[in-house]
Design a protein around this motif. Structure first.
Motif, PDB file in Angstrom:
ATOM      1  N   ASP A  47       0.833  -1.206   0.000  1.00 39.61           N
ATOM      2  CA  ASP A  47       0.000   0.000   0.000  1.00 39.61           C
ATOM      3  C   ASP A  47       0.867   1.255   0.000  1.00 39.61           C
ATOM      4  O   ASP A  47       0.548   2.242  -0.674  1.00 39.61           O
ATOM      5  N   TYR A  48       1.983   1.219   0.726  1.00 36.88           N
ATOM      6  CA  TYR A  48       2.900   2.358   0.773  1.00 36.88           C
ATOM      7  C   TYR A  48       3.502   2.616  -0.609  1.00 36.88           C
ATOM      8  O   TYR A  48       3.599   3.765  -1.060  1.00 36.88           O
ATOM      9  N   VAL A  49       3.884   1.552  -1.296  1.00 34.22           N
ATOM     10  CA  VAL A  49       4.439   1.689  -2.641  1.00 34.22           C
ATOM     11  C   VAL A  49       3.415   2.328  -3.574  1.00 34.22           C
ATOM     12  O   VAL A  49       3.731   3.258  -4.340  1.00 34.22           O
ATOM     13  N   VAL A  50       2.196   1.859  -3.517  1.00 32.51           N
ATOM     14  CA  VAL A  50       1.146   2.393  -4.386  1.00 32.51           C
ATOM     15  C   VAL A  50       0.881   3.870  -4.078  1.00 32.51           C
ATOM     16  O   VAL A  50       0.705   4.690  -4.985  1.00 32.51           O
ATOM     17  N   ARG A  51       0.869   4.219  -2.787  1.00 34.22           N
ATOM     18  CA  ARG A  51       0.625   5.620  -2.432  1.00 34.22           C
ATOM     19  C   ARG A  51       1.739   6.531  -2.937  1.00 34.22           C
ATOM     20  O   ARG A  51       1.483   7.651  -3.393  1.00 34.22           O
ATOM     21  N   LEU A  52       2.982   6.055  -2.868  1.00 37.56           N
ATOM     22  CA  LEU A  52       4.098   6.853  -3.390  1.00 37.56           C
ATOM     23  C   LEU A  52       3.946   7.103  -4.881  1.00 37.56           C
ATOM     24  O   LEU A  52       4.122   8.230  -5.363  1.00 37.56           O
ATOM     25  N   VAL A  53       3.613   6.061  -5.622  1.00 37.76           N
ATOM     26  CA  VAL A  53       3.495   6.194  -7.073  1.00 37.76           C
ATOM     27  C   VAL A  53       2.268   7.014  -7.449  1.00 37.76           C
ATOM     28  O   VAL A  53       2.324   7.899  -8.314  1.00 37.76           O
ATOM     29  N   MET A  54       1.150   6.757  -6.778  1.00 40.51           N
ATOM     30  CA  MET A  54      -0.086   7.488  -7.097  1.00 40.51           C
ATOM     31  C   MET A  54       0.035   8.974  -6.778  1.00 40.51           C
ATOM     32  O   MET A  54      -0.612   9.805  -7.423  1.00 40.51           O
ATOM     33  N   SER A  55       0.853   9.332  -5.811  1.00 38.39           N
ATOM     34  CA  SER A  55       1.006  10.745  -5.471  1.00 38.39           C
ATOM     35  C   SER A  55       1.672  11.528  -6.595  1.00 38.39           C
ATOM     36  O   SER A  55       1.573  12.765  -6.637  1.00 38.39           O
ATOM     37  N   THR A  56       2.352  10.840  -7.522  1.00 39.68           N
ATOM     38  CA  THR A  56       2.915  11.535  -8.678  1.00 39.68           C
ATOM     39  C   THR A  56       1.879  11.708  -9.786  1.00 39.68           C
ATOM     40  O   THR A  56       2.100  12.479 -10.712  1.00 39.68           O
ATOM     41  N   ARG A  57       0.762  10.991  -9.688  1.00 38.28           N
ATOM     42  CA  ARG A  57      -0.303  11.115 -10.698  1.00 38.28           C
ATOM     43  C   ARG A  57      -1.465  11.961 -10.179  1.00 38.28           C
ATOM     44  O   ARG A  57      -2.081  12.706 -10.923  1.00 38.28           O
ATOM     45  N   GLU A  58      -1.785  11.807  -8.898  1.00 40.87           N
ATOM     46  CA  GLU A  58      -2.889  12.548  -8.284  1.00 40.87           C
ATOM     47  C   GLU A  58      -2.373  13.255  -7.027  1.00 40.87           C
ATOM     48  O   GLU A  58      -2.706  12.889  -5.902  1.00 40.87           O
ATOM     49  N   PRO A  59      -1.507  14.257  -7.203  1.00 36.51           N
ATOM     50  CA  PRO A  59      -0.859  14.873  -6.028  1.00 36.51           C
ATOM     51  C   PRO A  59      -1.839  15.503  -5.050  1.00 36.51           C
ATOM     52  O   PRO A  59      -1.586  15.518  -3.840  1.00 36.51           O
ATOM     53  N   GLU A  60      -2.983  16.009  -5.537  1.00 37.77           N
ATOM     54  CA  GLU A  60      -3.940  16.635  -4.629  1.00 37.77           C
ATOM     55  C   GLU A  60      -4.531  15.635  -3.643  1.00 37.77           C
ATOM     56  O   GLU A  60      -4.857  15.988  -2.511  1.00 37.77           O
ATOM     57  N   SER A  61      -4.648  14.382  -4.059  1.00 39.86           N
ATOM     58  CA  SER A  61      -5.254  13.360  -3.202  1.00 39.86           C
ATOM     59  C   SER A  61      -4.299  12.827  -2.145  1.00 39.86           C
ATOM     60  O   SER A  61      -4.728  12.108  -1.235  1.00 39.86           O
ATOM     61  N   TYR A  62      -3.019  13.174  -2.256  1.00 37.78           N
ATOM     62  CA  TYR A  62      -2.035  12.609  -1.330  1.00 37.78           C
ATOM     63  C   TYR A  62      -1.224  13.685  -0.621  1.00 37.78           C
ATOM     64  O   TYR A  62      -0.094  13.446  -0.188  1.00 37.78           O
ATOM     65  N   GLY A  63      -1.805  14.868  -0.493  1.00 35.74           N
ATOM     66  CA  GLY A  63      -1.204  15.906   0.339  1.00 35.74           C
ATOM     67  C   GLY A  63      -0.076  16.686  -0.286  1.00 35.74           C
ATOM     68  O   GLY A  63       0.657  17.383   0.423  1.00 35.74           O
ATOM     69  N   VAL A  64       0.095  16.617  -1.615  1.00 39.20           N
ATOM     70  CA  VAL A  64       1.146  17.391  -2.277  1.00 39.20           C
ATOM     71  C   VAL A  64       0.560  18.127  -3.486  1.00 39.20           C
ATOM     72  O   VAL A  64       1.000  17.950  -4.628  1.00 39.20           O
ATOM     73  N   PRO A  65      -0.442  18.999  -3.278  1.00 37.42           N
ATOM     74  CA  PRO A  65      -1.085  19.678  -4.414  1.00 37.42           C
ATOM     75  C   PRO A  65      -0.135  20.568  -5.197  1.00 37.42           C
ATOM     76  O   PRO A  65      -0.362  20.851  -6.375  1.00 37.42           O
ATOM     77  N   GLU A  66       0.946  21.015  -4.547  1.00 40.77           N
ATOM     78  CA  GLU A  66       1.888  21.896  -5.244  1.00 40.77           C
ATOM     79  C   GLU A  66       2.599  21.197  -6.399  1.00 40.77           C
ATOM     80  O   GLU A  66       3.199  21.850  -7.268  1.00 40.77           O
ATOM     81  N   LEU A  67       2.571  19.868  -6.417  1.00 45.17           N
ATOM     82  CA  LEU A  67       3.237  19.136  -7.501  1.00 45.17           C
ATOM     83  C   LEU A  67       2.427  19.131  -8.796  1.00 45.17           C
ATOM     84  O   LEU A  67       2.940  18.719  -9.834  1.00 45.17           O
ATOM     85  N   ARG A  68       1.179  19.594  -8.746  1.00 55.03           N
ATOM     86  CA  ARG A  68       0.354  19.583  -9.958  1.00 55.03           C
ATOM     87  C   ARG A  68       0.975  20.455 -11.049  1.00 55.03           C
ATOM     88  O   ARG A  68       0.977  20.098 -12.228  1.00 55.03           O
ATOM     89  N   ARG A  69       1.510  21.608 -10.675  1.00 52.84           N
ATOM     90  CA  ARG A  69       2.109  22.502 -11.673  1.00 52.84           C
ATOM     91  C   ARG A  69       3.504  22.044 -12.084  1.00 52.84           C
ATOM     92  O   ARG A  69       4.081  22.606 -13.028  1.00 52.84           O
ATOM     93  N   VAL A  70       4.035  21.063 -11.375  1.00 54.94           N
ATOM     94  CA  VAL A  70       5.395  20.598 -11.649  1.00 54.94           C
ATOM     95  C   VAL A  70       5.401  19.373 -12.557  1.00 54.94           C
ATOM     96  O   VAL A  70       6.276  19.221 -13.414  1.00 54.94           O
ATOM     97  N   LEU A  71       4.421  18.495 -12.377  1.00 51.89           N
ATOM     98  CA  LEU A  71       4.433  17.202 -13.065  1.00 51.89           C
ATOM     99  C   LEU A  71       3.516  17.214 -14.280  1.00 51.89           C
ATOM    100  O   LEU A  71       2.325  17.523 -14.178  1.00 51.89           O
ATOM    101  N   GLU A  72       4.097  16.878 -15.423  1.00 53.98           N
ATOM    102  CA  GLU A  72       3.308  16.698 -16.640  1.00 53.98           C
ATOM    103  C   GLU A  72       2.735  15.292 -16.689  1.00 53.98           C
ATOM    104  O   GLU A  72       1.561  15.087 -16.975  1.00 53.98           O
ATOM    105  N   VAL A  73       3.595  14.294 -16.407  1.00 52.44           N
ATOM    106  CA  VAL A  73       3.183  12.888 -16.402  1.00 52.44           C
ATOM    107  C   VAL A  73       3.794  12.226 -15.173  1.00 52.44           C
ATOM    108  O   VAL A  73       4.997  12.380 -14.913  1.00 52.44           O
ATOM    109  N   GLY A  74       2.982  11.491 -14.439  1.00 54.27           N
ATOM    110  CA  GLY A  74       3.467  10.781 -13.263  1.00 54.27           C
ATOM    111  C   GLY A  74       4.067   9.430 -13.615  1.00 54.27           C
ATOM    112  O   GLY A  74       4.169   9.044 -14.783  1.00 54.27           O
TER     113      GLY A  74
END
Length: 358
Positions: free
Chosen positions: A244-271
């Motif tokens: 579950d930890y692995v999945v949360r790490l990877v998913m946070s690069t695709r859906e940063p708002e859902s995992y407490g890092v909304p500031e990454l939305r403007r940084v990441l084009e593709v997770g």
């Protein structure tokens, strides 16, 4: 470690794991002996050597990035000698064509037939030296090789040796006459390892060891043993909460708002792709085996997260203009996504200590 086994994993859930126990015995001894033998030749690049071994045991491929002269090629050839596998080096240049790598069909007038000439990729260890010096057509010829571990020539499929690993090197400094790896190619590499210059005392040891008669490594493993070690790594226990930890790490690069890092939305084009999740679990299993455990800890995942995830990320133009790096993104994710806590329970005297991940 207690709990359910990672779905789709190998081995059976054996219940609680002993504190400080869960030793893997002979596999760990062999792997450490191999790494020790490599270190008799390679000085000060322990992380590069360990990550290359992790990629090999995890059945993945490795990309080494560093300036020339820091023993990347020597490390790969030494690892091949120590593990007993066949070795082939391909120097990538702008005039290279795909047939120079995978092979081609040659017509023989005497027999009036085409014969297949297999390329240098038919070896256990393939070193793609300065891979970014070849154009995209040549780089793409490795896609089937790395993903399917086979080559299709003239309507026939030729399997590659087993075990098989591609270790590529690239120079991050020069930008003239190089072709950056496309996203699809980078995603095929299990990990990308950034290799730095040795420190002063390591440079002195390099002078002492290599200036006269360089040491010769001895063979420790063989391909059959290597395949058994790969099987041992696949049986390393992965707790459901680790997965579950692995999945949360990877998913946070695709859906940063859902995992407490909304500031990454403007940084990441593709997770990161699902290959990142699969690769991080496989690499963590291999690292745990090397470190003498038959179960994965959150620290194994955290140690490897940069190497497995960073090169799969695609940054926005704004992030590139601001000098943001993919490793900084991974560090932010690691800081924001909490790992499961490892709690060691002390049972009554006379009983074996049990480990649980909560």
């Amino acid at each position: 470690m207690a709990g359910s086994e990672l779905p789709g994993g190998h081995g059976e859930d054996s219940g609680p794991r002993p504190r400080g126990g869960g030793s893997t015995g002979e596999p760990t001894r062999l792997l450490r002996a191999a790494l020790q033998e490599v270190s008799t030749v390679i000085v000060g690049q322990d992380q590069m050597v360990e990550r290359s071994m992790v990629a090999l045991i995890a059945r993945g491929h490795c990309l080494l990035e560093g300036v020339p002269g820091i023993a990347k090629t020597l490390a790969v050839s030494t690892l091949a000698k120590v593990t007993g596998g066949s070795f082939a080096r391909v120097q990538f240049t702008p005039d290279l064509v795909p047939s120079d790598i995978v092979g081609t069909r040659i017509y023989h007038p005497s027999t009036e037939q085409f014969d297949v000439e297999l390329g240098p990729v038919f070896a256990n260890f393939v070193l793609a030296d300065e891979i970014n010096r070849a154009p995209a057509k040549v780089q793409s010829s490795l896609l089937e090789v790395m993903a399917e571990k086979q080559v299709s020539l003239g309507g026939a499929t030729h399997p590659l040796p087993d075990p098989f690993i591609v270790i590529a090197t690239q120079n991050p400094v020069e930008s003239e006459g190089v072709y950056p790896l496309p996203e699809a190619q980078r995603d095929r590499f299990l990990m990308k390892v950034v290799v730095d210059h040795p420190r002063a005392h390591e440079e002195m040891e390099i002078l002492r060891r290599m200036s006269a008669r360089p040491p010769e490594p001895h063979q420790i493993l063989d391909p059959v043993t290597l395949k058994e070690l790969q099987g041992d790594a696949e049986r390393v226990h992965v707790h459901q909460l680790i997965a579950d930890y692995v999945v949360r790490l990877v998913m946070s690069t695709r859906e940063p708002e859902s995992y407490g890092v909304p500031e990454l939305r403007r940084v990441l084009e593709v997770g990161a792709s699902p290959r990142a999740s699969l690769g991080l679990v496989a690499a963590a299993r291999a690292l745990a085996l090397i470190r003498g455990r038959d179960y994965v800890l959150p620290e194994d995942v955290r140690v490897l997260a940069r190497d497995v995830i960073a090169h799969r990320l695609v940054l926005t133009f704004d992030a590139l203009a601001d000098g943001v790096s993919t490793t900084q993104v991974v560090d932010r994710v690691l800081a924001a996504v909490p790992p499961p806590r490892v709690i060691w329970d002390d049972p009554p005297s006379g009983e074996q200590a049990a480990a649980a991940v909560r």
